[in-house]
Motif scaffolding. Structure first.
Motif, mmCIF file in Angstrom:
data_model
loop_
_atom_site.group_PDB
_atom_site.id
_atom_site.type_symbol
_atom_site.label_atom_id
_atom_site.label_comp_id
_atom_site.label_asym_id
_atom_site.label_seq_id
_atom_site.Cartn_x
_atom_site.Cartn_y
_atom_site.Cartn_z
ATOM 1 N N THR A 94 28.078 5.707 45.090
ATOM 2 C CA THR A 94 28.615 6.274 46.334
ATOM 3 C C THR A 94 30.090 6.662 46.224
ATOM 4 O OG1 THR A 94 26.976 5.192 47.739
ATOM 5 C CG2 THR A 94 29.040 5.844 48.784
ATOM 6 N N PRO A 95 30.982 5.814 45.677
ATOM 7 C CA PRO A 95 32.388 6.220 45.553
ATOM 8 C C PRO A 95 32.579 7.433 44.638
ATOM 9 C CG PRO A 95 32.144 3.852 45.228
ATOM 10 C CD PRO A 95 30.770 4.425 45.224
ATOM 11 N N ILE A 96 31.745 7.541 43.627
ATOM 12 C CA ILE A 96 31.840 8.689 42.717
ATOM 13 C C ILE A 96 31.411 9.958 43.436
ATOM 14 C CG2 ILE A 96 30.911 9.708 40.585
ATOM 15 C CD1 ILE A 96 30.525 6.774 39.595
ATOM 16 N N LEU A 97 30.271 9.888 44.131
ATOM 17 C CA LEU A 97 29.742 11.068 44.824
ATOM 18 C C LEU A 97 30.600 11.479 46.014
ATOM 19 C CD1 LEU A 97 25.999 10.006 44.591
ATOM 20 C CD2 LEU A 97 27.054 11.942 43.408
ATOM 21 N N LYS A 98 31.321 10.523 46.574
ATOM 22 C CA LYS A 98 32.226 10.824 47.688
ATOM 23 C C LYS A 98 33.291 11.832 47.261
ATOM 24 C CE LYS A 98 35.108 8.558 51.171
ATOM 25 N NZ LYS A 98 35.675 7.259 51.635
ATOM 26 N N GLN A 99 33.651 11.796 45.970
ATOM 27 C CA GLN A 99 34.682 12.707 45.467
ATOM 28 C C GLN A 99 34.155 14.146 45.349
ATOM 29 O OE1 GLN A 99 37.323 10.965 42.362
ATOM 30 N NE2 GLN A 99 35.919 9.212 42.444
ATOM 31 N N TYR A 100 32.842 14.295 45.517
ATOM 32 C CA TYR A 100 32.227 15.628 45.584
ATOM 33 C C TYR A 100 31.854 15.967 47.034
ATOM 34 C CZ TYR A 100 31.692 15.365 40.497
ATOM 35 O OH TYR A 100 31.915 15.268 39.138
ATOM 36 N N SER A 101 32.270 15.121 47.956
ATOM 37 C CA SER A 101 31.921 15.267 49.373
ATOM 38 C C SER A 101 30.410 15.170 49.587
ATOM 39 C CB SER A 101 32.445 16.608 49.918
ATOM 40 O OG SER A 101 32.392 16.634 51.328
ATOM 41 N N LEU A 102 29.775 14.271 48.810
ATOM 42 C CA LEU A 102 28.342 14.048 48.926
ATOM 43 C C LEU A 102 28.075 12.648 49.460
ATOM 44 C CD1 LEU A 102 26.953 15.501 45.550
ATOM 45 C CD2 LEU A 102 27.007 16.623 47.782
ATOM 46 N N LYS A 103 27.093 12.564 50.344
ATOM 47 C CA LYS A 103 26.640 11.271 50.847
ATOM 48 C C LYS A 103 25.218 11.043 50.325
ATOM 49 C CE LYS A 103 25.719 8.678 55.084
ATOM 50 N NZ LYS A 103 25.686 8.728 56.567
#
Length: 344
Positions: free
Chosen positions: A11-20
């Motif tokens: 989740t923290p990694i994908l947050k940097q792509y604005s993905l949930k």
């Protein structure tokens, strides 16, 4: 790792792509991410690999080659995220449904590989002394192999009772020797044609060509993935490993394999010297000779039967390659004679 822990980690990694992320499927080094913006592939590699290959991907896109699965930047423009000693990058997820038969899939792969090589081809300077050194070192290494097989067959023939491996090697010897001499002849051809040249044609090679690294989208278009091993090199560096793997197995006249190669040559024909070097490396029976050397030195504890099976498999492999190499060599000789006849 269970689903909850995987989500917590990513989740923290994908947050940097604005993905949930809603759900993540584990496919080893690739995670299939179902998110608020669609389905994505999150690739995990070692940080030692780096992301230099991104420059090759971007260069190819700038040249108009778009049959590479795109790599998405983060919100702040990075193409990779370092997390917990791993490097992650994000791509769209391709369905990879089989829309063609095996041969059609391979032909599309070779066609796209040829286009990739065409768009990235460039002349690079090469030191003549380095070329000569490479040629001389290769000749020396192959001469040592030739001395070994000649010495080994003498040892075998002196025995009153040959072992099964020794008997099989003697039966195969003429074919092994013929392949070795053909390879040496083509290597010499290449050197004589190019020893005064100071440039060589190089392309961006994929570095790990495989049908597993050529995926299809919903429309049936093929795209390359896994460019981490890409670099600037002669084009046959992409062809030889793929073709060699494809020709393993029982003896067979692999007409389909010839078709793949000529599909490639249709879009990216080799120069005469490139073809000589390609055929030389392709034909050289190095792996078979290594089996005989390992048997002679007994570096492993394999039993006689295992050595015999390995020698037989490598012989079949050599003969399958021989069929392809001879067909290409014959075809090129006929083309050359036709061109010379037309000039007269």
């Amino acid at each position: 790792m269970d689903e909850q822990n995987r989500l917590k980690l990513l989740t923290p990694i994908l947050k940097q792509y604005s993905l949930k992320p809603y759900f993540v499927e584990d496919f080893g080094n690739i995670q299939k991410v179902y998110s608020n913006k669609g389905v994505f592939a999150l690739k995990k590699i070692t940080p030692f690999s780096g992301i230099d290959f991104i420059h090759h991907v971007q260069f190819l896109y700038q040249k108009g080659y778009n049959r590479i699965v795109p790599i998405y930047p983060t919100i702040d423009g990075r193409y990779g995220i370092l997390d917990n000693h791993k490097l992650y990058y994000l791509m769209p997820w391709l369905s990879n449904e089989m829309k063609e038969n095996r041969d059609g899939r391979h032909k599309q792969l070779f066609r796209e590989l040829a286009r990739l090589h065409t768009l990235s081809a460039k002349e690079i300077a090469i030191d003549k002394d380095e070329k000569t050194e490479h040629y001389e070192n290769t000749v020396l290494k192959w001469q040592k192999d030739e001395e070994f097989i000649n010495g080994f067959i003498e040892i075998c023939e002196k025995n009153w009772y040959m072992s099964p491996f020794e008997l099989l090697f003697c039966l195969y010897f003429n074919d092994i020797n013929q392949a070795l001499r053909f390879a040496k002849g083509k290597l010499e051809e290449w050197y004589e044609k190019t020893k005064e040249e100071t440039n060589v044609r190089a392309v961006i090679i994929h570095g790990k060509v495989s049908t597993e690294h050529f995926l299809y989208d919903d429309r049936g278009y093929g795209f390359f993935i896994n460019f981490e091993n890409s670099k600037l090199a002669p084009p046959f560096h992409d062809l030889l490993p793929f073709l060699s793997r494809s020709l393993k197995g029982y003896p067979k006249q692999h007409e389909a394999c010839l078709d793949w190669i000529y599909t490639y040559f249709k879009y990216f024909p080799f120069k005469e010297d490139e073809l000589s070097l390609f055929l030389s490396y392709f034909a050289y029976p190095g792996s078979l000779i290594r089996v005989a050397q390992n048997y002679y030195l007994k570096k492993t504890r394999k039993k006689e039967l295992k050595f015999v099976q390995q020698l037989q498999q490598e012989y079949w492999h050599m003969k399958n390659i021989e069929y392809i190499v001879m067909k290409i060599d014959e075809s090129e000789r006929q083309k050359k004679h036709a061109q010379e006849g037309a000039k007269e």
